[in-house]
Design a protein around this motif. Sequence first.
Motif, short mmCIF file in Angstrom:
data_model
loop_
_atom_site.label_atom_id
_atom_site.label_comp_id
_atom_site.label_asym_id
_atom_site.label_seq_id
_atom_site.Cartn_x
_atom_site.Cartn_y
_atom_site.Cartn_z
N LYS A 229 0.83 -1.21 0.00
CA LYS A 229 0.00 0.00 0.00
C LYS A 229 0.87 1.26 0.00
O LYS A 229 0.62 2.20 -0.75
N GLY A 230 1.88 1.25 0.86
CA GLY A 230 2.75 2.42 0.95
C GLY A 230 3.51 2.67 -0.33
O GLY A 230 3.64 3.81 -0.78
N TYR A 231 4.00 1.59 -0.95
CA TYR A 231 4.79 1.76 -2.17
C TYR A 231 3.93 2.21 -3.35
O TYR A 231 4.39 2.96 -4.21
N MET A 232 2.70 1.77 -3.39
CA MET A 232 1.81 2.24 -4.46
C MET A 232 1.62 3.75 -4.38
O MET A 232 1.48 4.43 -5.40
N LEU A 233 1.64 4.28 -3.16
CA LEU A 233 1.44 5.72 -2.96
C LEU A 233 2.71 6.54 -3.17
O LEU A 233 2.65 7.70 -3.60
N THR A 234 3.85 5.94 -2.87
CA THR A 234 5.11 6.73 -2.89
C THR A 234 6.12 6.28 -3.93
O THR A 234 7.05 7.01 -4.25
N GLY A 235 5.95 5.06 -4.45
CA GLY A 235 6.94 4.52 -5.36
C GLY A 235 7.05 5.28 -6.67
O GLY A 235 8.11 5.29 -7.30
N TRP A 236 5.98 5.95 -7.06
CA TRP A 236 6.01 6.66 -8.35
C TRP A 236 7.05 7.77 -8.37
O TRP A 236 7.55 8.14 -9.44
N PHE A 237 7.42 8.30 -7.20
CA PHE A 237 8.50 9.28 -7.16
C PHE A 237 9.75 8.74 -6.46
O PHE A 237 10.63 9.49 -6.05
N GLY A 238 9.82 7.40 -6.34
CA GLY A 238 11.06 6.75 -5.91
C GLY A 238 11.22 6.52 -4.42
O GLY A 238 12.26 6.03 -4.00
N LYS A 239 10.23 6.84 -3.62
CA LYS A 239 10.37 6.67 -2.17
C LYS A 239 9.97 5.27 -1.73
O LYS A 239 8.91 4.77 -2.11
N MET A 240 10.79 4.65 -0.92
CA MET A 240 10.50 3.34 -0.35
C MET A 240 10.03 3.52 1.09
O MET A 240 10.79 3.99 1.94
N PRO A 241 8.77 3.21 1.39
CA PRO A 241 8.25 3.44 2.75
C PRO A 241 8.93 2.56 3.80
O PRO A 241 9.49 1.50 3.48
N GLN A 242 8.84 2.99 5.04
CA GLN A 242 9.45 2.26 6.15
C GLN A 242 8.95 0.82 6.24
O GLN A 242 9.68 -0.10 6.61
N GLY A 272 18.37 -1.10 -1.27
CA GLY A 272 18.79 0.09 -0.56
C GLY A 272 18.25 0.17 0.85
O GLY A 272 18.79 0.92 1.68
N VAL A 273 17.18 -0.58 1.14
CA VAL A 273 16.61 -0.58 2.50
C VAL A 273 16.68 -1.98 3.11
O VAL A 273 15.92 -2.33 4.01
N GLY A 274 17.63 -2.80 2.61
CA GLY A 274 17.88 -4.11 3.21
C GLY A 274 16.88 -5.18 2.87
O GLY A 274 16.74 -6.16 3.62
N SER A 275 16.16 -5.03 1.75
CA SER A 275 15.10 -5.97 1.39
C SER A 275 15.38 -6.64 0.06
O SER A 275 16.30 -6.28 -0.66
N ARG A 276 14.53 -7.64 -0.27
CA ARG A 276 14.60 -8.31 -1.56
C ARG A 276 13.18 -8.62 -2.03
O ARG A 276 12.28 -8.81 -1.21
N SER A 277 13.01 -8.71 -3.33
CA SER A 277 11.74 -9.17 -3.87
C SER A 277 11.78 -10.68 -4.03
O SER A 277 12.85 -11.29 -4.12
N MET A 278 10.59 -11.29 -4.04
CA MET A 278 10.48 -12.73 -4.24
C MET A 278 9.36 -12.99 -5.25
O MET A 278 8.19 -12.75 -4.96
N LEU A 279 9.73 -13.45 -6.43
CA LEU A 279 8.76 -13.71 -7.48
C LEU A 279 8.06 -15.03 -7.20
O LEU A 279 8.70 -16.08 -7.07
#
Length: 323
Positions: A229-242, A272-279
Amino acid sequence: MKKRKIIGLGITVFAAGVYLVNASWLAGVPDGEMSILAHRGVHQTFSPIGISYKSCTAAQIYEPSHDEIENTLSSMQAAIYTGADIIEFDIHPTTDGEFAVFHDWTLDCRTNGRGATRDQSLAELQALDIGYGYTADGGQSFPFRGKFIGAMPSLNAVLDAFPNTVFNINIKSRSAKEARALMAYIDARGGQDWARLIVNGHEAPINILREVQPDILSYSKGQIKDCAKGYMLTGWFGKMPQACHNQIIPVPVNYRKMIWGWPHRFEKRLKGVGSRSMLIGPIEGSITTGIDRVEQLGFVPNNYKGIVFTNRVEVIGPEVMLK
């Protein structure tokens, strides 16, 4: 008319800016390597159609194509041999202070035992035949009976057997107390295992784990939703939520193109925030699947550096290693 042109131009410039900020091809390839996560090791699979948490999946397996069952040392060795970088398994506390590696909350489906897994000692659990209940033909035959007596491993046994393997541990209960017990257990081993562990489960135990071990990769359904939810709101300008920090973020293949910057820019932001994606495989209703068929490897982007989740590592792993 002039005002409309100015507004139209402004919208065009804004859209172009959002596109460029999120263009994956401009991000370059992230550092690192792709990882394959073998769910339950090499194991007997089943159709996900109609499955609920109450289903006895051991009684609904496909016709066996190999001789392994889930969450045993031999299944984990087979998973590593066929290409697994990470192995997922489930744990239950025992009455004598151990953790048993076993999927089900109760013993009734897979074993010749009865009752809750956590109500037994490790010795009682290791006296069971954990291949007892598997059948592919409605109970006419049981191909694994007698072959896995005493094969339920302890968490200590798994960690000792594969010292260089990354593990994804699923805490089965909703108890925060269980997270504390797991932390004490790993710390009693010297704490070095934390560097190769990922932990997932319900919010209650995972929240406690993240408070005490904030740098450990962990995830829960609630945290994944908050991140999405957070990334949908902020990801468009590159911000990764907490909410996306220090997590594994599952990405269903049928939703991947909705993610800002997928795949490479998104993966770089996560790293950049210590995470990974998992497909993972497609979500249809409440059903979650893996990348389990060779043709599904077409969903994996070129130079993908996240995690590929599979239930069929013996099928997917060799294909990946050949590329």
